[in-house]
Design a protein around this motif. Structure first.
Motif, PDB file in Angstrom:
ATOM      1  N   PHE A   9       1.002  -1.253  -0.275  1.00  0.00           N
ATOM      2  CA  PHE A   9       0.102   0.296   0.167  1.00  0.00           C
ATOM      3  C   PHE A   9       1.104   1.342  -0.506  1.00  0.00           C
ATOM      4  O   PHE A   9       0.310   2.213   0.080  1.00  0.00           O
ATOM      5  CB  PHE A   9      -1.126   0.038   0.864  1.00  0.00           C
ATOM      6  CG  PHE A   9      -1.691  -1.660   1.253  1.00  0.00           C
ATOM      7  CD1 PHE A   9      -2.883  -1.705   0.771  1.00  0.00           C
ATOM      8  CD2 PHE A   9      -1.221  -1.969   2.090  1.00  0.00           C
ATOM      9  CE1 PHE A   9      -3.493  -2.416   0.388  1.00  0.00           C
ATOM     10  CE2 PHE A   9      -2.107  -3.905   2.826  1.00  0.00           C
ATOM     11  CZ  PHE A   9      -3.640  -3.353   1.955  1.00  0.00           C
ATOM     12  N   ALA A  10       1.880   1.291  -0.111  1.00  0.00           N
ATOM     13  CA  ALA A  10       2.855   2.087   0.335  1.00  0.00           C
ATOM     14  C   ALA A  10       2.951   3.529  -1.009  1.00  0.00           C
ATOM     15  O   ALA A  10       2.765   4.897  -0.727  1.00  0.00           O
ATOM     16  CB  ALA A  10       4.406   1.821  -0.390  1.00  0.00           C
ATOM     17  N   ASP A  50      -2.508   0.067   8.404  1.00  0.00           N
ATOM     18  CA  ASP A  50      -1.616  -1.366   7.559  1.00  0.00           C
ATOM     19  C   ASP A  50      -0.945  -2.255   8.169  1.00  0.00           C
ATOM     20  O   ASP A  50       0.030  -2.220   8.837  1.00  0.00           O
ATOM     21  CB  ASP A  50      -0.670  -0.396   6.493  1.00  0.00           C
ATOM     22  CG  ASP A  50       0.229  -1.276   5.496  1.00  0.00           C
ATOM     23  OD1 ASP A  50      -0.049  -2.997   5.378  1.00  0.00           O
ATOM     24  OD2 ASP A  50       1.327  -0.160   4.688  1.00  0.00           O
ATOM     25  N   VAL A  51      -1.141  -3.584   7.759  1.00  0.00           N
ATOM     26  CA  VAL A  51      -0.541  -4.869   8.848  1.00  0.00           C
ATOM     27  C   VAL A  51      -0.346  -5.306   8.223  1.00  0.00           C
ATOM     28  O   VAL A  51      -0.200  -6.728   8.171  1.00  0.00           O
ATOM     29  CB  VAL A  51      -1.822  -5.322   9.192  1.00  0.00           C
ATOM     30  CG1 VAL A  51      -2.013  -5.301  11.340  1.00  0.00           C
ATOM     31  CG2 VAL A  51      -2.893  -6.116   8.810  1.00  0.00           C
ATOM     32  N   HIS A 143      -0.309 -11.732  -1.242  1.00  0.00           N
ATOM     33  CA  HIS A 143      -1.672 -11.390  -0.141  1.00  0.00           C
ATOM     34  C   HIS A 143      -0.782 -10.102   0.042  1.00  0.00           C
ATOM     35  O   HIS A 143      -0.262  -9.401   1.103  1.00  0.00           O
ATOM     36  CB  HIS A 143      -2.122 -12.682   1.025  1.00  0.00           C
ATOM     37  CG  HIS A 143      -2.982 -13.337   0.844  1.00  0.00           C
ATOM     38  ND1 HIS A 143      -4.077 -14.144  -0.024  1.00  0.00           N
ATOM     39  CD2 HIS A 143      -1.984 -14.423   0.356  1.00  0.00           C
ATOM     40  CE1 HIS A 143      -4.144 -15.396   0.015  1.00  0.00           C
ATOM     41  NE2 HIS A 143      -2.798 -15.756   0.075  1.00  0.00           N
ATOM     42  N   ALA A 144      -2.266  -8.667   0.841  1.00  0.00           N
ATOM     43  CA  ALA A 144      -1.714  -7.414   0.953  1.00  0.00           C
ATOM     44  C   ALA A 144      -3.299  -7.719   2.657  1.00  0.00           C
ATOM     45  O   ALA A 144      -4.527  -8.428   2.067  1.00  0.00           O
ATOM     46  CB  ALA A 144      -2.067  -6.840   0.090  1.00  0.00           C
ATOM     47  N   HIS A 145      -2.499  -7.020   3.528  1.00  0.00           N
ATOM     48  CA  HIS A 145      -3.261  -7.328   4.543  1.00  0.00           C
ATOM     49  C   HIS A 145      -3.867  -5.469   5.394  1.00  0.00           C
ATOM     50  O   HIS A 145      -2.768  -5.072   5.590  1.00  0.00           O
ATOM     51  CB  HIS A 145      -2.224  -7.974   5.100  1.00  0.00           C
ATOM     52  CG  HIS A 145      -2.979  -8.980   6.550  1.00  0.00           C
ATOM     53  ND1 HIS A 145      -2.529 -10.019   7.053  1.00  0.00           N
ATOM     54  CD2 HIS A 145      -4.442  -8.515   7.024  1.00  0.00           C
ATOM     55  CE1 HIS A 145      -3.662 -10.073   8.422  1.00  0.00           C
ATOM     56  NE2 HIS A 145      -4.518  -9.508   8.392  1.00  0.00           N
ATOM     57  N   LEU A 146      -4.864  -5.476   5.659  1.00  0.00           N
ATOM     58  CA  LEU A 146      -5.928  -4.055   5.899  1.00  0.00           C
ATOM     59  C   LEU A 146      -6.210  -4.904   7.326  1.00  0.00           C
ATOM     60  O   LEU A 146      -6.499  -5.910   6.928  1.00  0.00           O
ATOM     61  CB  LEU A 146      -6.075  -3.410   5.264  1.00  0.00           C
ATOM     62  CG  LEU A 146      -5.545  -2.573   3.586  1.00  0.00           C
ATOM     63  CD1 LEU A 146      -6.947  -2.791   3.610  1.00  0.00           C
ATOM     64  CD2 LEU A 146      -4.026  -1.399   4.747  1.00  0.00           C
ATOM     65  N   ILE A 199      -7.837  -9.109   4.297  1.00  0.00           N
ATOM     66  CA  ILE A 199      -7.030  -9.933   3.498  1.00  0.00           C
ATOM     67  C   ILE A 199      -7.187  -9.690   2.148  1.00  0.00           C
ATOM     68  O   ILE A 199      -8.607 -10.277   1.440  1.00  0.00           O
ATOM     69  CB  ILE A 199      -5.900 -10.551   3.863  1.00  0.00           C
ATOM     70  CG1 ILE A 199      -5.642 -10.938   5.128  1.00  0.00           C
ATOM     71  CG2 ILE A 199      -6.016 -11.896   2.773  1.00  0.00           C
ATOM     72  CD1 ILE A 199      -5.574 -12.427   5.702  1.00  0.00           C
ATOM     73  N   VAL A 200      -6.262  -9.251   0.655  1.00  0.00           N
ATOM     74  CA  VAL A 200      -7.192  -9.261  -0.394  1.00  0.00           C
ATOM     75  C   VAL A 200      -5.722  -9.515  -1.070  1.00  0.00           C
ATOM     76  O   VAL A 200      -4.473  -9.706  -1.198  1.00  0.00           O
ATOM     77  CB  VAL A 200      -6.866  -7.565  -1.089  1.00  0.00           C
ATOM     78  CG1 VAL A 200      -8.464  -6.871  -0.268  1.00  0.00           C
ATOM     79  CG2 VAL A 200      -5.947  -7.075  -0.478  1.00  0.00           C
TER      80      VAL A 200
END
Length: 237
Positions: A9-10, A50-51, A143-146, A199-200
């Motif tokens: 997510f930077a 942002d985790v 995966h990306a994690h919020l 998670i996406v």
């Protein structure tokens, strides 16, 4: 030497005014200009965190439940798809190697673990897979994690994807959709208050951030950095 990795997510965080620092091997927002305001957003409304400091190990194979049950501190041999439990992974001397959340999916298990502990845990698992039908994969890069967390988190989640997801029992989870964006939503309680891990797929990270920021405006959502998160974690014990 361990290299610092960049959050998925930077770019969106830079546009939101993030000041970055290294945490757990990841370059993460320390704050977005005012940690106090970010802290208050969680206490009074809802924050988006942002985790990316959490990683993910995926277990597949027909023996995965029976096998994992012998490797961690909680009973997961009957864990069903959509359920989740907290546990710890221990080393051979009984010392804690990592704290984890275990999530049951139809054909796999997801093990949510601090990112800098993911590979040591995966390597430990590999040593104990002997004649078992189990494969352990470090899948965090896919995966990306919020996390959405705060007093208004449940109301916001209900507005976005419906009360069925918003009312999940703690650590239970479900697939959901925002238009064409696929989400896996966990009813997490990392901060001892209403929260949801989202998670996406990693290649959808930008869309996920922008969608949650836009939809959260009506509930006072703000992006929250690690400085405010540290205060909230200490308060939650």
């Amino acid at each position: 030497m361990v290299m610092t990795v960049q959050s998925s997510f930077a770019e969106q965080e830079k546009a939101a005014g993030a000041v970055f620092a290294e945490r757990f091997g990841v370059e993460l927002p320390e704050h977005f200009g005012d940690p106090g305001k970010e802290y208050n957003a969680v206490r009074e409304a809802v924050g988006l965190v942002d985790v990316s400091f959490r990683g993910l190990i995926e277990l597949t194979g027909g023996d995965r439940l029976r096998w994992l049950n012998g490797q961690i501190t909680n009973d997961v041999k009957e864990l069903k798809a959509g359920e989740g439990k907290l546990a710890a992974v221990l080393d051979v001397k009984g010392h804690i190697l990592a704290d984890v959340a275990v999530y049951g999916l139809p054909d796999s298990l997801w093990i949510d673990v601090q990112r800098d502990r993911a590979q040591p845990v995966r390597d430990t698992f590999d040593r104990y897979i002997i004649a078992d039908d189990v494969v352990a994969e470090n899948a965090g890069g896919r995966h990306a994690h919020l996390m959405l967390v705060g007093r208004e988190a449940r109301a916001l989640m209900s507005e976005m994807v419906g009360p069925g997801v918003a009312d999940l029992a703690p650590w239970h989870h479900r697939e959901a959709w925002l238009g064409s964006l696929q989400l896996r939503i966990m009813a997490s309680r990392w901060l001892a208050m209403p929260g949801y891990d989202v998670i996406v797929p990693a290649d959808e990270a930008d869309r996920a951030w922008e969608a949650l920021m836009y939809l959260g405006q009506s509930r006072g959502l703000l992006p929250v950095g690690m400085a405010a998160l540290d205060l909230l974690r200490v308060e939650a014990g």
